[in-house]
Enzyme design. Sequence first.
Site, short mmCIF file in Angstrom:
data_model
loop_
_atom_site.label_atom_id
_atom_site.label_comp_id
_atom_site.label_asym_id
_atom_site.label_seq_id
_atom_site.Cartn_x
_atom_site.Cartn_y
_atom_site.Cartn_z
N CYS A 64 50.28 50.41 38.89
CA CYS A 64 49.90 50.89 40.23
C CYS A 64 50.36 52.32 40.47
O CYS A 64 49.78 53.04 41.30
CB CYS A 64 50.55 50.05 41.32
SG CYS A 64 50.37 48.30 41.14
N HIS A 78 46.38 41.65 42.78
CA HIS A 78 45.33 42.30 42.01
C HIS A 78 45.20 41.62 40.64
O HIS A 78 46.14 40.97 40.17
CB HIS A 78 45.69 43.78 41.75
CG HIS A 78 45.64 44.66 42.94
ND1 HIS A 78 46.67 45.50 43.31
CD2 HIS A 78 44.65 44.87 43.84
CE1 HIS A 78 46.32 46.19 44.39
NE2 HIS A 78 45.10 45.81 44.74
N1 GLY Z 1 51.80 47.66 48.69
C1 GLY Z 1 50.68 47.86 47.87
C2 GLY Z 1 49.46 47.28 48.43
O1 GLY Z 1 49.56 46.25 49.10
O2 GLY Z 1 48.38 47.77 48.29
#
Ligand code: GLY
Length: 253
Positions: A248, A161
Amino acid sequence: MFTKAIVRTPGRSLTSGLTAANLGTPDYQKALTQHRQYIEALERCGLDVLILEADEAFSDSTFVEDVAIVTPKCAIIARPAAASRRGETVSILPILEDFYSYIEKIQPPGTLDGGDVMQVDQHFYVGLSERTNRAGADQLIEILQRYGMTGSVVPVTEFLHLKTGVTQVAENTLLAAGEFIANPVFSDFRILPVPEAENDGANCIRINDKLLLSAGFPEVRRQLIDQGAELIEVDISEYGKLDGGLTCLSLRF
Ligand code: GLY
């Protein structure tokens, strides 16, 4: 100024979460302990933390940041690209309805993970990644503009991300790893470069006058010591095994 956070307790199915990290399987008990310590860190920052129950149907659902974008004016329900995560958005909607009068949704064919959205004041940088496509980013930017905010896209090639590799750590200052250190998109910012060996430490959270950083990244810590914020170190090693970072694990608003 943030006052609230939403987190979701990890379920036992966490051990089957998505990952490309190659760091082994998370230890569930340790993950629970680290999650409690993460919540305590958010509380030390002055946030009221709403703790959602574990949802065993979704292995990655503790990474609650990916399912929504929370702004000062509206919330936007994301549309995760990973098939195993798509259904996570269903249960976050009624929760956000308790806090927001205006809720928007990313629609197909758009895909967007909240981990790809970095807010700096009223502007939102949106990563174009494996998880967020152009249609999703364009929809988000159009929604932001309707509410008087702005957005722009940033290609993401090396990281899962956008915020895996770049986060805001002080006024006009970004902590940046890899492809984001010299990206012209961020040329107006002061950049604190993360050495490659500490790439996983680039994901920090600035909350009010505090800065959360992941334990185990001494050079990142050294870089942050002079940023004028109190540093709070949190060990999230078990979440790192699933490509997860500090941001996250919560929605902050
Ligand atoms: N394990 C977090 C994701 O890949 O979205």
